[in-house]
Design an enzyme around this catalytic site. Sequence first.
Site, short mmCIF file in Angstrom:
data_model
loop_
_atom_site.label_atom_id
_atom_site.label_comp_id
_atom_site.label_asym_id
_atom_site.label_seq_id
_atom_site.Cartn_x
_atom_site.Cartn_y
_atom_site.Cartn_z
N ARG A 206 -2.54 -2.16 -3.59
CA ARG A 206 -3.69 -1.15 -3.23
C ARG A 206 -3.29 -0.22 -4.31
O ARG A 206 -2.37 0.78 -4.29
CB ARG A 206 -3.54 -0.66 -1.79
CG ARG A 206 -4.74 0.40 -1.68
CD ARG A 206 -4.38 1.41 -0.85
NE ARG A 206 -5.47 2.49 -0.73
CZ ARG A 206 -5.38 3.91 -0.37
NH1 ARG A 206 -4.17 4.21 0.00
NH2 ARG A 206 -6.28 4.66 -0.08
N PHE B 31 -3.37 14.05 13.42
CA PHE B 31 -4.47 14.38 14.50
C PHE B 31 -4.00 14.51 15.78
O PHE B 31 -4.44 14.97 16.61
CB PHE B 31 -5.43 13.41 14.28
CG PHE B 31 -6.77 13.93 14.41
CD1 PHE B 31 -7.69 14.57 13.40
CD2 PHE B 31 -7.50 14.24 15.48
CE1 PHE B 31 -8.76 15.23 13.52
CE2 PHE B 31 -8.79 14.82 15.72
CZ PHE B 31 -9.50 15.12 14.82
N ARG B 32 -2.75 13.63 16.38
CA ARG B 32 -2.40 13.55 17.46
C ARG B 32 -1.73 14.99 17.81
O ARG B 32 -1.96 15.62 18.91
CB ARG B 32 -1.58 12.33 17.63
CG ARG B 32 -2.08 11.16 17.69
CD ARG B 32 -0.89 9.76 17.39
NE ARG B 32 -0.60 10.07 16.09
CZ ARG B 32 0.36 9.33 15.28
NH1 ARG B 32 0.72 8.01 15.96
NH2 ARG B 32 0.97 9.51 14.36
N GLU C 239 -7.88 -3.30 4.87
CA GLU C 239 -7.54 -3.51 3.64
C GLU C 239 -6.48 -4.36 3.09
O GLU C 239 -6.71 -4.94 1.99
CB GLU C 239 -6.92 -1.88 3.03
CG GLU C 239 -8.09 -0.82 3.51
CD GLU C 239 -7.75 0.46 3.28
OE1 GLU C 239 -8.09 1.03 2.29
OE2 GLU C 239 -6.87 1.08 4.22
N ASN D 81 0.89 -1.17 0.17
CA ASN D 81 0.00 -0.05 -0.06
C ASN D 81 1.00 1.28 -0.10
O ASN D 81 1.17 1.67 0.96
CB ASN D 81 -1.02 -0.10 1.20
CG ASN D 81 -2.00 1.22 1.40
OD1 ASN D 81 -1.88 2.20 0.51
ND2 ASN D 81 -2.87 1.00 2.05
N ASN E 286 -5.52 9.93 7.73
CA ASN E 286 -5.17 11.41 7.05
C ASN E 286 -5.94 11.73 5.68
O ASN E 286 -6.20 13.06 5.55
CB ASN E 286 -3.71 10.97 6.58
CG ASN E 286 -2.96 12.23 6.21
OD1 ASN E 286 -2.89 13.31 7.04
ND2 ASN E 286 -2.17 12.49 5.22
N ARG F 44 -5.83 17.88 2.82
CA ARG F 44 -6.80 18.05 1.71
C ARG F 44 -7.96 18.96 2.54
O ARG F 44 -8.45 18.56 3.39
CB ARG F 44 -7.19 16.99 1.00
CG ARG F 44 -6.36 16.43 -0.06
CD ARG F 44 -6.61 15.03 -0.47
NE ARG F 44 -6.17 13.93 0.42
CZ ARG F 44 -6.21 12.59 0.33
NH1 ARG F 44 -7.14 12.28 -0.71
NH2 ARG F 44 -5.43 11.78 1.33
N LEU G 251 -11.67 7.29 8.76
CA LEU G 251 -11.12 8.47 8.98
C LEU G 251 -9.64 8.11 9.21
O LEU G 251 -9.16 7.79 10.28
CB LEU G 251 -11.44 9.17 10.17
CG LEU G 251 -13.28 9.39 10.41
CD1 LEU G 251 -13.66 9.98 11.61
CD2 LEU G 251 -13.49 10.15 9.21
N HIS H 195 -11.20 4.87 -1.08
CA HIS H 195 -11.24 4.02 0.19
C HIS H 195 -12.27 2.84 0.05
O HIS H 195 -12.71 2.19 1.22
CB HIS H 195 -11.51 4.75 1.52
CG HIS H 195 -10.48 5.86 1.90
ND1 HIS H 195 -10.91 7.22 2.28
CD2 HIS H 195 -9.15 6.07 1.57
CE1 HIS H 195 -9.86 7.79 2.58
NE2 HIS H 195 -8.63 7.16 2.20
N VAL I 171 -7.84 7.63 12.68
CA VAL I 171 -8.37 8.67 13.51
C VAL I 171 -9.88 7.91 14.31
O VAL I 171 -10.02 7.97 15.25
CB VAL I 171 -8.85 9.82 12.94
CG1 VAL I 171 -9.62 10.83 13.80
CG2 VAL I 171 -7.39 10.43 12.65
N GLY I 172 -10.69 7.42 13.11
CA GLY I 172 -11.65 6.67 13.69
C GLY I 172 -11.64 5.71 14.71
O GLY I 172 -12.39 5.64 15.39
N GLU I 173 -10.60 4.61 14.63
CA GLU I 173 -10.46 3.85 15.56
C GLU I 173 -10.00 4.18 16.74
O GLU I 173 -10.18 3.54 17.77
CB GLU I 173 -9.46 2.50 14.87
CG GLU I 173 -9.99 1.97 13.74
CD GLU I 173 -9.05 1.26 13.02
OE1 GLU I 173 -8.17 0.62 13.68
OE2 GLU I 173 -9.23 0.93 11.70
N ASN I 174 -9.18 5.34 16.79
CA ASN I 174 -8.56 5.66 18.16
C ASN I 174 -8.73 6.78 18.93
O ASN I 174 -8.34 7.11 19.73
CB ASN I 174 -6.95 5.68 17.60
CG ASN I 174 -6.27 4.48 17.23
OD1 ASN I 174 -6.56 3.36 17.63
ND2 ASN I 174 -5.94 4.33 16.10
#
Length: 404
Positions: free
Chosen positions: A94, A286-287, A387, A13, A214, A244, A212, A183, A334-337
């Site tokens: 991918r 995000f962190r 994925e 990927n 990058n 983006r 969610l 995605h 982001v969505g998972e964490n």
Amino acid sequence: MTAAIAGTVLVLNSGSSSIKFQLVHPETAESVAHGLIERIGEPEGRIVFHHTTGFEEHLGAITDHRSGLRMVLDMIEGLGRPLREAGIVAVGHRLVHGGEVFHEPTLIDDAVVQAVADLSVLAPLHNPANVIGMEVAREELPDIPHVGVFDTAFFHDMPAAATTYAIDRDIAREHGIRRYGFHGTSHDYVSQRAAAFLGRDRADLNIIVFHLGNGASASAIAGGRPIDTSMGLTPLEGLVMGTRCGDIDPGVVMHLNRSAGLRVDAIDDLLNRRSGLKGMSGVNDFRALLRLVADGSEDAKLAYDVYVHRLRRYLGAYLVELGGVDAVVFTGGVGENNADVRRDALAGLGRLGIVVDPEANATRADTERRISAPGSEVEVLVIPTDEELAIARAADALAKSLPR
């Protein structure tokens, strides 16, 4: 170690600034090795390599994708015999943008590589890196099948009302202008896993998925088939992302050209690489954004608020399109964490049947889990995406179908 490698699929990927890789048994989902090369092109790159006997981390400059991929292959080769003798049955790639041409797993040859390169105009951050991944891997492993699995494939057959832009129809047809979505491998995999988690047939469910990371995207899936998604002709449309901008008035492009004197390439660079969280706050991780918020940065707080606002806008639109939803699913880094994002995206929606359990949401885990409250009419789930496994299975299936 070599025996463990035999019969595996190597999944690559190759992203805009990172390379994820995994050596996986497609039937058992057993991972022999996996890892990540990140911050490619930055002064301090990072390699994380997990394998059956341990874990390694290396820090240092990684100049480009080509050198990064060669590092990946060298590390995997260290697990056993040389790669060409190790019993890898296929390489799954991918690939981000398949345009109108590619909408199913595809055996890679020179013509496919060139076609993916030609589609770089639609995915300038991703397709060039995908091309390098194909070129290097085919050089290193020339005697086994290489299979491309396209991010756009899952959304290829969305309803015309969802894929059509309201512009001159002849120009749209001539230049392949439509909404493709991205995605797709993740949205497909995660919606399948959500149905399995709930013990129900996906064909009986309406699901909203938020992928969610990058890059970020949302999808509305009715009975296993997507009816809408947030990304469009390119991965630029939709949610706010790391670099983006997501949705923006097209008039901004003309305004920047006329008033600021920016040419098309400069605007392209601005919207794809210097916008989103990075453009608003100065950081795209995000962190790092949350650390700035905690330190009192007003710019970072506004960036966070814009990010969540866009999530809620798409959630509302998809609730209406689906006519009701059975599950809302979060996935991606982001969505998972990030519990804050999940909490704020779904806050105050009890009248719509969506209630998050604060304790379940705040509990960190790497597993599939329910974070909705016991009385919530809508299930809220966190489903880690995989994925690589989905790509490995698609590549293995195509490889097995080829003449021996």
